[in-house]
Enzyme design. Sequence first.
Site, mmCIF file in Angstrom:
data_model
loop_
_atom_site.group_PDB
_atom_site.id
_atom_site.type_symbol
_atom_site.label_atom_id
_atom_site.label_comp_id
_atom_site.label_asym_id
_atom_site.label_seq_id
_atom_site.Cartn_x
_atom_site.Cartn_y
_atom_site.Cartn_z
ATOM 1 N N GLU A 35 21.792 9.366 -51.581
ATOM 2 C CA GLU A 35 22.487 9.518 -52.872
ATOM 3 C C GLU A 35 23.890 8.937 -52.747
ATOM 4 O OE1 GLU A 35 21.647 10.532 -56.100
ATOM 5 O OE2 GLU A 35 23.694 9.854 -56.395
ATOM 6 N N CYS A 43 20.008 13.909 -65.189
ATOM 7 C CA CYS A 43 19.631 15.081 -65.988
ATOM 8 C C CYS A 43 20.570 16.246 -65.717
ATOM 9 C CB CYS A 43 18.188 15.479 -65.704
ATOM 10 S SG CYS A 43 17.728 17.003 -66.540
ATOM 11 N N CYS A 48 20.727 15.777 -69.634
ATOM 12 C CA CYS A 48 20.070 16.930 -70.291
ATOM 13 C C CYS A 48 20.849 18.231 -70.179
ATOM 14 C CB CYS A 48 18.685 17.168 -69.679
ATOM 15 S SG CYS A 48 17.825 15.700 -69.149
ATOM 16 N N LYS A 51 24.569 18.243 -71.634
ATOM 17 C CA LYS A 51 24.394 18.023 -73.084
ATOM 18 C C LYS A 51 23.921 19.303 -73.774
ATOM 19 C CE LYS A 51 20.565 17.319 -74.354
ATOM 20 N NZ LYS A 51 19.816 16.090 -74.248
ATOM 21 N N GLY A 175 21.493 4.904 -82.808
ATOM 22 C CA GLY A 175 20.715 5.857 -83.609
ATOM 23 C C GLY A 175 19.610 6.496 -82.799
ATOM 24 N N TYR A 177 18.224 8.960 -79.251
ATOM 25 C CA TYR A 177 18.367 10.344 -78.814
ATOM 26 C C TYR A 177 19.843 10.704 -78.588
ATOM 27 C CZ TYR A 177 13.470 10.788 -76.981
ATOM 28 O OH TYR A 177 12.133 10.875 -76.806
ATOM 29 N N ILE A 178 20.516 9.864 -77.767
ATOM 30 C CA ILE A 178 21.849 10.251 -77.293
ATOM 31 C C ILE A 178 22.855 10.259 -78.443
ATOM 32 C CG2 ILE A 178 23.726 9.620 -75.713
ATOM 33 C CD1 ILE A 178 21.618 8.609 -73.754
ATOM 34 N N GLU A 181 22.217 13.277 -80.690
ATOM 35 C CA GLU A 181 22.578 14.543 -80.057
ATOM 36 C C GLU A 181 24.102 14.726 -80.012
ATOM 37 O OE1 GLU A 181 18.664 15.197 -77.220
ATOM 38 O OE2 GLU A 181 20.446 14.371 -76.291
ATOM 39 N N ARG A 198 22.253 0.238 -86.603
ATOM 40 C CA ARG A 198 21.965 -1.115 -87.081
ATOM 41 C C ARG A 198 20.668 -1.145 -87.887
ATOM 42 N NH1 ARG A 198 20.069 -4.097 -81.415
ATOM 43 N NH2 ARG A 198 18.238 -2.773 -81.123
ATOM 44 N N GLY A 261 21.533 2.605 -75.786
ATOM 45 C CA GLY A 261 20.472 2.363 -74.809
ATOM 46 C C GLY A 261 20.989 2.465 -73.383
ATOM 47 N N ASP A 302 13.489 6.625 -64.517
ATOM 48 C CA ASP A 302 14.153 5.701 -65.448
ATOM 49 C C ASP A 302 14.309 4.292 -64.887
ATOM 50 O OD1 ASP A 302 14.362 8.003 -66.919
ATOM 51 O OD2 ASP A 302 16.535 7.903 -67.209
ATOM 52 N N THR A 310 13.071 13.311 -67.971
ATOM 53 C CA THR A 310 13.110 14.006 -66.682
ATOM 54 C C THR A 310 11.744 14.530 -66.223
ATOM 55 O OG1 THR A 310 15.378 14.606 -67.065
ATOM 56 C CG2 THR A 310 14.199 15.945 -65.458
ATOM 57 N N HIS A 434 3.812 36.764 -87.359
ATOM 58 C CA HIS A 434 4.602 36.857 -88.576
ATOM 59 C C HIS A 434 5.761 37.841 -88.393
ATOM 60 C CE1 HIS A 434 5.320 36.542 -92.842
ATOM 61 N NE2 HIS A 434 5.417 37.866 -92.903
ATOM 62 N N GLU A 439 4.517 30.022 -87.202
ATOM 63 C CA GLU A 439 3.220 30.385 -87.788
ATOM 64 C C GLU A 439 2.741 29.326 -88.782
ATOM 65 O OE1 GLU A 439 3.109 33.837 -90.474
ATOM 66 O OE2 GLU A 439 5.280 33.719 -90.655
HETATM 67 P P1 NDP Z 1 17.579 4.742 -77.298
HETATM 68 O O1 NDP Z 1 16.866 3.583 -76.722
HETATM 69 O O2 NDP Z 1 16.841 5.980 -77.633
HETATM 70 O O3 NDP Z 1 18.341 4.289 -78.630
HETATM 71 C C1 NDP Z 1 19.192 3.186 -78.627
HETATM 72 C C2 NDP Z 1 19.820 3.094 -79.991
HETATM 73 O O4 NDP Z 1 20.843 2.101 -79.971
HETATM 74 C C3 NDP Z 1 18.846 2.680 -81.068
HETATM 75 O O5 NDP Z 1 19.198 3.343 -82.241
HETATM 76 C C4 NDP Z 1 19.099 1.169 -81.199
HETATM 77 O O6 NDP Z 1 18.862 0.691 -82.487
HETATM 78 C C5 NDP Z 1 20.586 1.097 -80.939
HETATM 79 N N1 NDP Z 1 21.055 -0.166 -80.375
HETATM 80 C C6 NDP Z 1 20.561 -0.840 -79.305
HETATM 81 N N2 NDP Z 1 21.321 -1.941 -79.049
HETATM 82 C C7 NDP Z 1 22.309 -1.932 -79.962
HETATM 83 C C8 NDP Z 1 23.415 -2.779 -80.216
HETATM 84 N N3 NDP Z 1 23.649 -3.859 -79.467
HETATM 85 N N4 NDP Z 1 24.239 -2.481 -81.243
HETATM 86 C C9 NDP Z 1 24.016 -1.380 -82.011
HETATM 87 N N5 NDP Z 1 22.987 -0.545 -81.819
HETATM 88 C C10 NDP Z 1 22.149 -0.823 -80.815
HETATM 89 O O7 NDP Z 1 18.795 4.987 -76.295
HETATM 90 P P2 NDP Z 1 19.691 6.217 -75.948
HETATM 91 O O8 NDP Z 1 20.880 5.607 -75.299
HETATM 92 O O9 NDP Z 1 19.915 7.127 -77.107
HETATM 93 O O10 NDP Z 1 18.817 7.027 -74.891
HETATM 94 C C11 NDP Z 1 18.240 6.371 -73.768
HETATM 95 C C12 NDP Z 1 16.978 7.067 -73.330
HETATM 96 O O11 NDP Z 1 17.323 8.267 -72.657
HETATM 97 C C13 NDP Z 1 16.069 7.528 -74.448
HETATM 98 O O12 NDP Z 1 15.198 6.535 -74.910
HETATM 99 C C14 NDP Z 1 15.323 8.663 -73.812
HETATM 100 O O13 NDP Z 1 14.227 8.154 -73.121
HETATM 101 C C15 NDP Z 1 16.327 9.239 -72.858
HETATM 102 N N6 NDP Z 1 16.941 10.462 -73.414
HETATM 103 C C16 NDP Z 1 16.152 11.534 -73.712
HETATM 104 C C17 NDP Z 1 16.710 12.692 -74.234
HETATM 105 C C18 NDP Z 1 15.851 13.857 -74.560
HETATM 106 O O14 NDP Z 1 14.717 13.910 -74.107
HETATM 107 N N7 NDP Z 1 16.323 14.807 -75.355
HETATM 108 C C19 NDP Z 1 18.153 12.805 -74.461
HETATM 109 C C20 NDP Z 1 18.857 11.619 -74.142
HETATM 110 C C21 NDP Z 1 18.268 10.508 -73.634
HETATM 111 P P3 NDP Z 1 17.390 0.266 -83.021
HETATM 112 O O15 NDP Z 1 16.708 1.510 -83.438
HETATM 113 O O16 NDP Z 1 17.689 -0.637 -84.158
HETATM 114 O O17 NDP Z 1 16.730 -0.440 -81.880
#
Ligand code: NDP
Length: 457
Positions: A35, A43, A48, A51, A175, A177-178, A181, A198, A261, A302, A310, A434, A439
Amino acid sequence: MADFDFDLLTIGAGSGGVAAARRAASYGARVGIVESVRVGGTCVLRGCVPKKLLVYGTHVAEDLADAAGFGWTIDGARLDWAKLIAAKDRELDRLNGIYIKMLTDSRVRILEGFAKLIGPNQVRIGDKTHTAKHILIATGGRPELPPIPGIEHAITSNEALDLKALPKRMVIAGGGYIAVEFAGIFNAAGVAVTELIRAPMILRGFDDDVRAHLAAEMTKKGIVIRAGVKAARIDKTDTAYRLTTESGEAIETDLVMYATGRTPNTANMGLAETGVQLNKRGAVAVDEWQQTTVPGIYAIGDCTDRLNLTPVAIAEGRAMAETLFNRNPMRMDHADVPSAVFSQPPVGSVGMTEAAARMQSEIDIYRAVFRPMKHTLSGRDERTLMKLVVERSSGRVLGCHMVGADAPEIIQGVAIAIKAGLTKRAFDQTIAIHPTAAEEFVLMREPVPAPAAKAAE
Ligand code: NDP
């Protein structure tokens, strides 16, 4: 095996790497784990866990506001953000200690440093070379930032989890997950949040009803979601930041966060040089046994950029250890993996979306949208969405989706039914508990009209 220092050398002590190392050691393998930062991984230390602690910590604001409807008067409540961050950090320290203890108790040797492959069975850490019969790459990923001018002014989820003080206004790009959240966390903490996406809608890949319902609920809570907007540049002003969109609009804000991303951690590790094939996003290519293109070198989690969750990394790691060290060949099953978005309100989801299911068979959709009982007194205008996607010919429930309080807890249970291939009839035969929101999943009687029938009305 005795010719090598280790039977298994795992690179990366995140959830997947630790699970694989411990499982292998439990079968008597001599295991090392490398490491370069801190035992625990994304995570536990940067994802996770912290967060979710911040989700708990900030959601208290709503609970306090809701209390009035139940007769409570709560004066002077306010969030001390620094205290919340300090409490979160204490918990991460505790978990880091537990992970280290679990590894040492399992007789896994921890090696600190950055590992570089110098051959199919050789790993260099600092000025030392270690040999291993099997090597596991479990190096995870990190936030990826688009190369726009001024991107150095933006923070990522790493810094957002350690913010010293709250800004008044914040722009979050993305837009997924991250982004969703953190928009929930900061909005609940009192920050004016604008989310720039976007695409036309948040959470690409999720069921369309879930996406629209969550966006509407987030908007009700005050988060401004601006669709079809992409930043072109970020400039620092005397007092704040100016984000200029591709259409030339200027947005003033106190903090810019990017969550667009993540990218696999595979650079400078000697992977390609050793013959390990990477795809064009830099992810390690593996087969169903987690085997890379080099015999004896495996990869999970990942850094393989498949389902970046995770529990999936943990299952992949354990499957590999079972196969190699317990003569128990295990492929990883990536079907019907449930997942949750810890937005406010949260999302839980398992199986197929309506759109994906429609492409493969005739389906019926069961949907309920309702005001949860708690909010009849709290007065909060929040609605829960629950949805089942059912294959018409077999009656099998292909997908189950929910937006609302406790959705992740509820969907974890329903995921067993989906995994077991149960039918809508089995759901109908199940007696409700209930009064609960859950339910509703066993009480939905009539399918919603199919889109064609709806259009004809
Ligand atoms: P995601 O891949 O889920 O989402 C990326 C977002 O960024 C999308 O909305 C995408 O838009 C947008 N995007 C990508 N490139 C650009 C750019 N150049 N300019 C503007 N917008 C852009 O990534 P995250 O970073 O949110 O999370 C990464 C991964 O981590 C997740 O896919 C998931 O697997 C994991 N994760 C899981 C969680 C959970 O289980 N609760 C919590 C957090 C992370 P578009 O939709 O148009 O492609």
